[in-house]
Design an enzyme around this catalytic site. Sequence first.
Site, short mmCIF file in Angstrom:
data_model
loop_
_atom_site.label_atom_id
_atom_site.label_comp_id
_atom_site.label_asym_id
_atom_site.label_seq_id
_atom_site.Cartn_x
_atom_site.Cartn_y
_atom_site.Cartn_z
N GLU A 1 -14.88 9.48 13.42
CA GLU A 1 -14.94 9.68 12.22
C GLU A 1 -16.39 9.32 12.15
O GLU A 1 -16.85 8.33 11.85
CB GLU A 1 -13.72 9.43 11.03
CG GLU A 1 -13.10 9.86 9.50
CD GLU A 1 -13.82 11.69 9.86
OE1 GLU A 1 -12.56 11.68 10.03
OE2 GLU A 1 -14.98 11.43 8.84
N HIS B 1 -34.48 6.03 1.99
CA HIS B 1 -34.43 5.64 0.69
C HIS B 1 -34.38 3.97 1.00
O HIS B 1 -33.49 3.51 1.96
CB HIS B 1 -33.25 5.71 -0.52
CG HIS B 1 -32.94 7.44 -0.34
ND1 HIS B 1 -33.63 7.91 -1.24
CD2 HIS B 1 -32.21 8.13 0.18
CE1 HIS B 1 -33.40 9.15 -1.29
NE2 HIS B 1 -32.70 9.39 -0.41
N CYS C 1 -19.33 0.03 7.73
CA CYS C 1 -19.63 0.37 9.30
C CYS C 1 -20.98 -0.23 9.67
O CYS C 1 -21.15 -0.72 11.15
CB CYS C 1 -19.89 1.83 9.65
SG CYS C 1 -18.04 2.72 8.85
N LYS D 1 1.00 -0.95 0.13
CA LYS D 1 0.30 -0.05 0.00
C LYS D 1 0.54 0.77 0.30
O LYS D 1 0.65 2.10 -0.82
CB LYS D 1 -1.12 -0.08 1.56
CG LYS D 1 -2.38 0.07 0.94
CD LYS D 1 -3.86 0.68 2.04
CE LYS D 1 -4.55 -0.50 1.96
NZ LYS D 1 -5.38 -0.31 2.67
N LEU E 1 -17.30 10.25 8.30
CA LEU E 1 -17.18 10.63 7.36
C LEU E 1 -17.59 9.36 6.50
O LEU E 1 -18.23 8.42 6.65
CB LEU E 1 -15.97 10.68 5.69
CG LEU E 1 -14.63 9.93 6.56
CD1 LEU E 1 -14.73 8.01 5.83
CD2 LEU E 1 -13.53 9.98 6.22
P1 NAD Z 1 -9.15 0.15 6.81
O1 NAD Z 1 -9.38 -2.08 6.66
O2 NAD Z 1 -9.30 0.56 5.01
O3 NAD Z 1 -8.05 0.32 6.45
C1 NAD Z 1 -6.93 0.10 8.05
C2 NAD Z 1 -5.80 -0.05 7.28
O4 NAD Z 1 -5.18 0.30 8.50
C3 NAD Z 1 -5.12 -1.45 7.12
O5 NAD Z 1 -4.27 -0.21 5.44
C4 NAD Z 1 -4.52 -1.27 7.72
O6 NAD Z 1 -2.82 -2.13 6.77
C5 NAD Z 1 -3.36 -0.84 8.59
N1 NAD Z 1 -3.10 -1.30 9.79
C6 NAD Z 1 -3.79 -1.93 10.96
N2 NAD Z 1 -2.86 -2.11 12.03
C7 NAD Z 1 -1.97 -1.43 11.63
C8 NAD Z 1 -0.19 -0.63 12.94
N3 NAD Z 1 -0.99 -1.60 13.96
N4 NAD Z 1 -0.21 0.55 12.16
C9 NAD Z 1 -0.04 0.64 10.84
N5 NAD Z 1 -1.10 0.34 10.42
C10 NAD Z 1 -2.32 -0.37 9.92
O7 NAD Z 1 -10.36 0.71 7.34
P2 NAD Z 1 -11.20 2.06 7.17
O8 NAD Z 1 -12.30 1.07 6.47
O9 NAD Z 1 -10.26 3.00 6.62
O10 NAD Z 1 -11.65 2.07 8.78
C11 NAD Z 1 -11.23 2.85 9.86
C12 NAD Z 1 -11.03 2.95 11.33
O11 NAD Z 1 -12.24 3.78 11.12
C13 NAD Z 1 -12.57 1.84 11.84
O12 NAD Z 1 -13.10 1.67 13.27
C14 NAD Z 1 -13.62 2.20 10.93
O13 NAD Z 1 -15.15 1.66 11.99
C15 NAD Z 1 -13.85 3.35 11.25
N6 NAD Z 1 -15.02 4.39 10.13
C16 NAD Z 1 -14.40 4.06 8.85
C17 NAD Z 1 -16.02 4.85 7.61
C18 NAD Z 1 -15.88 4.42 6.35
O14 NAD Z 1 -16.78 4.57 5.97
N7 NAD Z 1 -14.83 2.94 5.43
C19 NAD Z 1 -16.04 5.47 8.37
C20 NAD Z 1 -16.09 6.77 9.89
C21 NAD Z 1 -15.31 5.58 10.39
#
Ligand code: NAD
Length: 435
Positions: free
Chosen positions: A151, A254, A263, A35, A153
């Site tokens: 977050e 909707h 989420c 990545k 978003l």
């Molecule tokens: P994701 O799975 O897309 O990304 C998580 C990333 O963290 C991965 O790239 C992984 O390799 C990395 N990672 C894991 N352990 C690590 C470490 N020790 N050091 C460095 N990197 C590490 O997750 P996401 O969708 O971005 O969600 C992240 C958090 O945000 C979750 O708790 C989710 O519930 C929350 N969230 C997500 C959204 C959404 O729309 N996706 C919106 C609001 C909140």
Amino acid sequence: MHIAVIGTGYVGLVSGTCFSEFGHEVICIDTDKEKIKSLNNGKVPIFEPGLQAMIEKNAKAGHLKFGTDLKEAVANADAVFIAVGTPSRRGDGRADLTYVYAAAKEIAAALNGYTVIVTKSTVPVGTGREVGRIVQEANPSAEFDVVSNPEFLREGAAIEDFMRPDRVVVGTTEKRAQDVMSAIYRPLSLSRTPLVFTSIESSELTKYAGNAFLATKITFINEIADLCEKVGANVHDVARGIGLDGRIGSKFLHAGPGFGGSCFPKDTRALFETSSDVGAPLKIVEAVININETRKRQMAARITEACGGSVAGKIIAVLGLTFKPNTDDMRESPSLDILPALITAGATVRAYDPEGMDEARPLLDGVEFCQNSYGTLENADALVIITEWNEFRALDLTRVKSLMKTPVMVDLRNIYDPADMTDKGFAYTSIGRPI
Ligand code: NAD
């Protein structure tokens, strides 16, 4: 401000990029070397409108960097945002906090001077305190505060949501940490975005309460849609009629195949588990989880019914695989319930999604993936729309009809007009809108 963001997924990458757009110096860290390599080569590993351009701009200006060395990034940071995944723990639905706690341990060892550690990941009540305990234990002389900053978003509109949020919730009662967070979000407070300061616990719960409320709203209108079908009412009219009431609001009304995504499913499950653990089980949330799971499974039956009671030996064309448009995210998408059920029932399934095909391929065994919408349709017995991508809203219906064996359309997102479709000679089914 110097900011380190741990985790470059949908949230970490967008947050880090937007912080650099605010004018901060940002480094985004991930354990996934591929990545980081691709980000350093200018290739963004996820599809999110506007993200590529914003990354290019800030990386070029030197404000946004990507790396795998957490130690150096944390040592130089005023604030470290933990944005790693918190998926559902297998077996019990609780949030899996392994990645959060692993990151906390690593951060602890690298702290250098006063640092604010921010949980941006969605984490159950009590996690922030536990992160604090872990850091304290691993590095007793460290100077830090833990802040919750959930977050809100939406994937597909993430940049807009981050740059113009309804509010920013900051969970800390420590003045020093509040000042750092205020400085980070200063560009937003200048444009009058409310910064809501709360305790860590209230902030953590706010995120889950918000998602559970929205999931409930979707589930409510889905059930109203089912009732509409029974009594000859139109769910669009009902949703508009109630949505114009300022107390209710028109968003998230909707009707569709049930909510999915990264989420709502996992967060409703985790919230219910938390509430049960402390003896205050949220029965509404429990009902929402169960109704939604059942609904996703029922969609295959709906399609089968539209196909005359059996899909065995039939070709089903599917448009849209991701859990919503403008993302490549397949997590808990309704398509993951619907397509396997159709295949098990003996159908040949052809599918197309504008951005989700790479993510979908490993998750959907036995599906024929096509290059475009029309490619799915040749000789098809039915067309099913699962995700409302814009390009599916304006199909050339004459062409669609001429390609298909039988003009059966199951529109699970209500993007076409029932009367119009009937006029055009389609056997058309949608959600909550009897013809
Ligand atoms: P994701 O799975 O897309 O990304 C998580 C990333 O963290 C991965 O790239 C992984 O390799 C990395 N990672 C894991 N352990 C690590 C470490 N020790 N050091 C460095 N990197 C590490 O997750 P996401 O969708 O971005 O969600 C992240 C958090 O945000 C979750 O708790 C989710 O519930 C929350 N969230 C997500 C959204 C959404 O729309 N996706 C919106 C609001 C909140």
